[in-house]
Design a protein around this motif. Structure first.
Motif, PDB file in Angstrom:
ATOM      1  N   UNK A  65       0.825  -1.203   0.000  1.00  0.00           N
ATOM      2  CA  UNK A  65       0.000   0.000   0.000  1.00  0.00           C
ATOM      3  C   UNK A  65       0.862   1.257   0.000  1.00  0.00           C
ATOM      4  N   UNK A  66       1.949   1.232   0.785  1.00  0.00           N
ATOM      5  CA  UNK A  66       2.855   2.380   0.821  1.00  0.00           C
ATOM      6  C   UNK A  66       3.491   2.615  -0.533  1.00  0.00           C
ATOM      7  N   UNK A  67       3.973   1.543  -1.168  1.00  0.00           N
ATOM      8  CA  UNK A  67       4.585   1.682  -2.486  1.00  0.00           C
ATOM      9  C   UNK A  67       3.582   2.235  -3.494  1.00  0.00           C
ATOM     10  N   UNK A  68       2.355   1.739  -3.455  1.00  0.00           N
ATOM     11  CA  UNK A  68       1.341   2.195  -4.402  1.00  0.00           C
ATOM     12  C   UNK A  68       1.070   3.685  -4.225  1.00  0.00           C
ATOM     13  N   UNK A 128       9.642 -10.375  -0.059  1.00  0.00           N
ATOM     14  CA  UNK A 128      10.658  -9.923  -1.002  1.00  0.00           C
ATOM     15  C   UNK A 128      10.040  -9.603  -2.359  1.00  0.00           C
ATOM     16  N   UNK A 129       9.149 -10.466  -2.827  1.00  0.00           N
ATOM     17  CA  UNK A 129       8.505 -10.223  -4.124  1.00  0.00           C
ATOM     18  C   UNK A 129       7.652  -8.960  -4.080  1.00  0.00           C
ATOM     19  N   UNK A 130       6.990  -8.735  -2.951  1.00  0.00           N
ATOM     20  CA  UNK A 130       6.175  -7.529  -2.810  1.00  0.00           C
ATOM     21  C   UNK A 130       7.037  -6.281  -2.894  1.00  0.00           C
ATOM     22  N   UNK A 131       8.153  -6.279  -2.150  1.00  0.00           N
ATOM     23  CA  UNK A 131       9.023  -5.108  -2.167  1.00  0.00           C
ATOM     24  C   UNK A 131       9.745  -4.952  -3.495  1.00  0.00           C
ATOM     25  N   UNK A 132      10.111  -6.075  -4.115  1.00  0.00           N
ATOM     26  CA  UNK A 132      10.780  -6.000  -5.414  1.00  0.00           C
ATOM     27  C   UNK A 132       9.850  -5.385  -6.456  1.00  0.00           C
ATOM     28  N   UNK A 133       8.576  -5.793  -6.424  1.00  0.00           N
ATOM     29  CA  UNK A 133       7.606  -5.218  -7.353  1.00  0.00           C
ATOM     30  C   UNK A 133       7.425  -3.722  -7.092  1.00  0.00           C
TER      31      UNK A 133
END
Length: 206
Positions: A65-68, A128-133
């Motif tokens: 959510x933060x990245x988005x 890791x996949x979430x942050x990598x994306x």
């Protein structure tokens, strides 16, 4: 049985995420139990587990959510003419996520939570996949901004856009790390520092 509206479901999910973020920021990820989260949000285990199966899913959802939100801010900025300069843009984004939307109101604790999330990626493949994306999305957003800067004559074109993107992301990460470790880091410090660096003029060497 009456159908539950989507608005109600979204509000309940928001309640759970906000409560979990407050717990994680206050006590740390590993020291927080799901029982702590249940107490914080005032819901039954069944109500919470309907949305999230455990702490790992909660922290992944908070990170995504933060990245988005950050990516959305950058993409919106790229559509402005001319787009805001890096000091203004990065300062505005950091102010939103480290001053205005802090669970529990403790800026240093929230910055430490972000550091904990980063460290969790070393053991949690899903996270890791979430942050990598999210990281890849940030690079794309910054690359689009660099192209907008160049189209408006604000940035030279002899440096790859991705290099600029990675540098700006690293600047934000470093600022968050300073806040987590030492506290009392004002966003204006970041803005002033970037503005001073941007004002430097390079001289051609004979």
């Amino acid at each position: 049985m009456a159908r539950v509206s989507q608005e109600h479901l979204d509000a309940r999910r928001r309640q759970i995420l906000d409560g979990a973020a407050r717990c994680f920021a206050r006590n740390g990820f590993h020291a927080t139990s799901m029982a702590d989260v249940l107490t914080e949000v005032g819901l039954s285990a069944g109500a919470v587990y309907r949305y999230f199966r455990g702490k790992d899913e909660l922290i992944a959802a908070i990170a995504a959510e933060a990245f988005a939100g950050i990516r959305g801010a950058f993409e919106e900025a790229s559509r402005s003419t001319p787009p805001p300069t890096p000091d203004v843009l990065l300062g505005a984004v950091m102010r939103i996520f480290l001053e205005e939307r802090i669970p529990g109101g403790d800026r240093q604790a929230f910055a430490r939570l972000i550091i904990q999330v980063w460290s969790e990626t070393l053991r949690d493949e899903h996270l890791f996949r979430t942050l990598a994306a999210g990281y890849d999305g940030m690079r794309e957003a910054w690359t689009t901004l660099v192209e907008a800067y160049r189209a408006n004559g604000l940035m030279r074109a002899d440096v790859p856009a991705d290099h600029v993107a990675r540098t700006m992301i690293a600047t934000a990460q470093g600022f968050i790390a300073q806040q987590a470790l030492f506290g009392d880091v004002e966003v204006r410090v970041l803005e002033d520092g970037l503005r001073a660096l941007m004002s430097m003029e390079t001289q051609s060497q004979n």
